[in-house]
Motif scaffolding. Structure first.
Motif, PDB file in Angstrom:
ATOM      1  N   SER A  15      46.200  43.792  31.144  1.00 26.98           N
ATOM      2  CA  SER A  15      46.816  43.051  30.035  1.00 26.98           C
ATOM      3  C   SER A  15      47.472  41.766  30.529  1.00 26.98           C
ATOM      4  CB  SER A  15      47.846  43.924  29.325  1.00 26.98           C
ATOM      5  OG  SER A  15      47.260  45.084  28.775  1.00 26.98           O
ATOM      6  N   LEU A  16      48.105  41.823  31.691  1.00 24.62           N
ATOM      7  CA  LEU A  16      48.752  40.635  32.251  1.00 24.62           C
ATOM      8  C   LEU A  16      47.727  39.574  32.630  1.00 24.62           C
ATOM      9  CD1 LEU A  16      51.548  42.198  34.499  1.00 24.62           C
ATOM     10  CD2 LEU A  16      51.842  40.934  32.367  1.00 24.62           C
ATOM     11  N   VAL A  17      46.600  39.992  33.187  1.00 29.16           N
ATOM     12  CA  VAL A  17      45.552  39.032  33.562  1.00 29.16           C
ATOM     13  C   VAL A  17      45.002  38.336  32.320  1.00 29.16           C
ATOM     14  CG1 VAL A  17      43.245  38.792  34.565  1.00 29.16           C
ATOM     15  CG2 VAL A  17      44.933  40.271  35.668  1.00 29.16           C
ATOM     16  N   VAL A  18      44.680  39.116  31.298  1.00 25.38           N
ATOM     17  CA  VAL A  18      44.163  38.530  30.064  1.00 25.38           C
ATOM     18  C   VAL A  18      45.202  37.615  29.425  1.00 25.38           C
ATOM     19  CG1 VAL A  18      43.333  39.053  27.738  1.00 25.38           C
ATOM     20  CG2 VAL A  18      42.575  40.447  29.664  1.00 25.38           C
ATOM     21  N   ALA A  19      46.452  38.055  29.407  1.00 21.82           N
ATOM     22  CA  ALA A  19      47.517  37.253  28.804  1.00 21.82           C
ATOM     23  C   ALA A  19      47.695  35.930  29.526  1.00 21.82           C
ATOM     24  CB  ALA A  19      48.829  38.038  28.816  1.00 21.82           C
ATOM     25  N   SER A  20      47.629  35.944  30.860  1.00 25.77           N
ATOM     26  CA  SER A  20      47.781  34.695  31.611  1.00 25.77           C
ATOM     27  C   SER A  20      46.665  33.708  31.297  1.00 25.77           C
ATOM     28  CB  SER A  20      47.827  34.992  33.112  1.00 25.77           C
ATOM     29  OG  SER A  20      46.580  35.486  33.577  1.00 25.77           O
ATOM     30  N   LEU A  21      45.442  34.208  31.146  1.00 25.16           N
ATOM     31  CA  LEU A  21      44.319  33.338  30.782  1.00 25.16           C
ATOM     32  C   LEU A  21      44.513  32.730  29.395  1.00 25.16           C
ATOM     33  CD1 LEU A  21      41.296  35.429  32.124  1.00 25.16           C
ATOM     34  CD2 LEU A  21      41.885  33.099  32.829  1.00 25.16           C
ATOM     35  N   VAL A  22      44.897  33.556  28.439  1.00 28.74           N
ATOM     36  CA  VAL A  22      45.083  33.075  27.065  1.00 28.74           C
ATOM     37  C   VAL A  22      46.214  32.046  27.008  1.00 28.74           C
ATOM     38  CG1 VAL A  22      45.755  33.756  24.737  1.00 28.74           C
ATOM     39  CG2 VAL A  22      44.164  35.177  26.033  1.00 28.74           C
ATOM     40  N   ILE A  23      47.331  32.345  27.658  1.00 35.08           N
ATOM     41  CA  ILE A  23      48.473  31.421  27.639  1.00 35.08           C
ATOM     42  C   ILE A  23      48.092  30.083  28.245  1.00 35.08           C
ATOM     43  CG2 ILE A  23      50.760  31.006  28.655  1.00 35.08           C
ATOM     44  CD1 ILE A  23      51.228  34.040  28.391  1.00 35.08           C
ATOM     45  N   PHE A  24      47.433  30.107  29.393  1.00 33.33           N
ATOM     46  CA  PHE A  24      47.067  28.860  30.064  1.00 33.33           C
ATOM     47  C   PHE A  24      46.109  28.037  29.206  1.00 33.33           C
ATOM     48  CE2 PHE A  24      44.475  26.308  32.935  1.00 33.33           C
ATOM     49  CZ  PHE A  24      45.445  25.693  33.712  1.00 33.33           C
ATOM     50  N   GLN A  63      41.226  25.306  38.768  1.00 32.93           N
ATOM     51  CA  GLN A  63      42.011  25.294  39.992  1.00 32.93           C
ATOM     52  C   GLN A  63      43.506  25.339  39.688  1.00 32.93           C
ATOM     53  OE1 GLN A  63      40.970  22.183  42.743  1.00 32.93           O
ATOM     54  NE2 GLN A  63      42.808  22.494  43.992  1.00 32.93           N
ATOM     55  N   ARG A  64      43.911  24.637  38.641  1.00 31.79           N
ATOM     56  CA  ARG A  64      45.318  24.671  38.250  1.00 31.79           C
ATOM     57  C   ARG A  64      45.713  26.066  37.810  1.00 31.79           C
ATOM     58  NH1 ARG A  64      45.487  20.138  33.885  1.00 31.79           N
ATOM     59  NH2 ARG A  64      47.484  21.143  33.407  1.00 31.79           N
ATOM     60  N   TYR A  65      44.803  26.741  37.114  1.00 37.08           N
ATOM     61  CA  TYR A  65      45.114  28.106  36.689  1.00 37.08           C
ATOM     62  C   TYR A  65      45.288  29.027  37.889  1.00 37.08           C
ATOM     63  CZ  TYR A  65      44.435  32.892  35.179  1.00 37.08           C
ATOM     64  OH  TYR A  65      44.579  34.255  34.997  1.00 37.08           O
ATOM     65  N   LEU A  66      44.359  28.929  38.858  1.00 39.58           N
ATOM     66  CA  LEU A  66      44.446  29.788  40.029  1.00 39.58           C
ATOM     67  C   LEU A  66      45.714  29.504  40.833  1.00 39.58           C
ATOM     68  CD1 LEU A  66      40.728  29.805  41.275  1.00 39.58           C
ATOM     69  CD2 LEU A  66      41.952  31.598  40.028  1.00 39.58           C
ATOM     70  N   ASP A  67      46.072  28.218  40.963  1.00 41.78           N
ATOM     71  CA  ASP A  67      47.298  27.863  41.687  1.00 41.78           C
ATOM     72  C   ASP A  67      48.525  28.417  40.974  1.00 41.78           C
ATOM     73  OD1 ASP A  67      45.779  26.520  43.546  1.00 41.78           O
ATOM     74  OD2 ASP A  67      46.079  24.541  42.636  1.00 41.78           O
ATOM     75  N   TRP A  68      48.517  28.282  39.629  1.00 38.15           N
ATOM     76  CA  TRP A  68      49.660  28.759  38.832  1.00 38.15           C
ATOM     77  C   TRP A  68      49.763  30.274  38.888  1.00 38.15           C
ATOM     78  CZ3 TRP A  68      49.105  31.036  33.669  1.00 38.15           C
ATOM     79  CH2 TRP A  68      50.345  31.307  33.060  1.00 38.15           C
TER      80      TRP A  68
END
Length: 315
Positions: A15-24, A63-68
């Protein structure tokens, strides 16, 4: 219990992984460029490009997502575009206001709602039940920001028992900090206590009609003894759900109350970050709030299993 906990933990991580993708993705596609906003409409293109490079906005979004996301795993939320300070420090400073406020409000809500709900259920159809349900209906109907302003008018301006706004700081002592948060906490707790009391009453009334409650009465227990020994515990599952949701709401949804009382909490931080297009702050705070919601739900699931062992065998 261990197998049940592991399944819930895996669900939490996914859930946290999916949420981080959606938020970003949602925040990144929002209109407006932070560099252009910071420099103004008359800024030269090369100046904007230089600032974008300095802020790291010129790299690909993936790349910004992975860094964040990678930074969050180590506690590094990045650097604020506007204030040029670590986002983790900004969040930590504000969290020391928002988290105690949410816990204070939830404590008030629970202390008010549990006795009120149990009292109403034990006197179903009587004057006490009608009075409690009328009060809870009023509590749900009154907007908390209006109630907050009335609290300021009565207790801060007229009676002068509390300050009208601001936060004294924990460095002045726990009492001074809690005193500053009392009116905001009561303002947040009112509608939550009304909802929780109604859920407690409804859940307890359902339990009182079960066969095991009649068996307890047949064995010689009074109505009150059966209610306290067997009814309250079995009525807690839906109540725990509401408490978990309320804590998440109180932590994430206190923006208006923080504005009314000028509290330097997470709500005001998000509001200011959105106004200045400080995307990294918005993303990090929202992700933290989502993490709190998912974590609270995880804890509530474990509490379910402790209250009702049958849930362990169904999972």
């Amino acid at each position: 219990m261990l197998r049940y906990s592991l399944k819930r933990l895996i669900s939490l991580v996914l859930s946290l992984v999916v949420a981080s993708l959606v938020i970003f993705l949602v925040i990144e596609v929002a209109p407006g460029d932070p560099a252009s906003f910071m420099l103004g409409i008359n800024a030269q293109p090369d100046t904007v490009a230089a600032l974008r490079s300095e802020l790291g906005l010129d790299v690909p979004k993936w790349q910004r997502y992975l860094d964040w996301a990678g930074g969050m795993l180590t506690g590094d939320f990045g650097t604020s575009y506007t204030y040029r300070t670590p986002v983790s420090e900004m969040i930590a400073d504000r969290l020391w206001v928002s988290l105690p406020l949410a816990l204070f409000a939830l404590t008030i809500s629970t202390l008010v709602a549990f006795p009120a709900g149990i009292y109403a259920a034990s006197r179903r159809g009587r004057a006490g039940d009608v009075a409690v349900m009328g009060a809870t209906q009023l509590g749900v109907a009154i907007p908390n920001f209006w109630f907050a302003m009335m609290m300021v008018l009565v207790f801060a301006i007229n009676l002068r028992w509390f300050s009208a706004g601001g936060f004294a700081g924990w460095d002045k002592g726990i009492w001074a900090g809690l005193h500053s948060l009392t009116l905001p906490a009561i303002s947040l707790a009112l509608p939550q206590a009304a909802i929780l009391a109604r859920v407690m009453r409804s859940s307890l009334l359902d339990i009182l009609g079960e066969d095991f409650m009649r068996t307890a009465r047949a064995k010689g227990l009074s109505r009150g003894q059966a209610l306290w020994r067997h009814g309250v515990r079995n009525a807690l599952i839906p109540v725990l759900t509401i408490i978990g949701l309320q804590f998440s709401f109180l932590l994430a949804g206190a923006i208006i109350i923080e504005q009314v009382f000028y509290l330097p909490g997470l709500g005001r931080l998000v509001f200011q970050a959105i106004s200045s297009r400080d995307l990294i702050v918005v993303e990090s705070v929202v992700m933290l709030l989502v993490f709190s919601v998912i974590t609270v739900n995880f804890v509530v699931d474990l509490a379910y299993a402790l209250v009702d062992p049958r849930l362990r065998t169904r999972s």
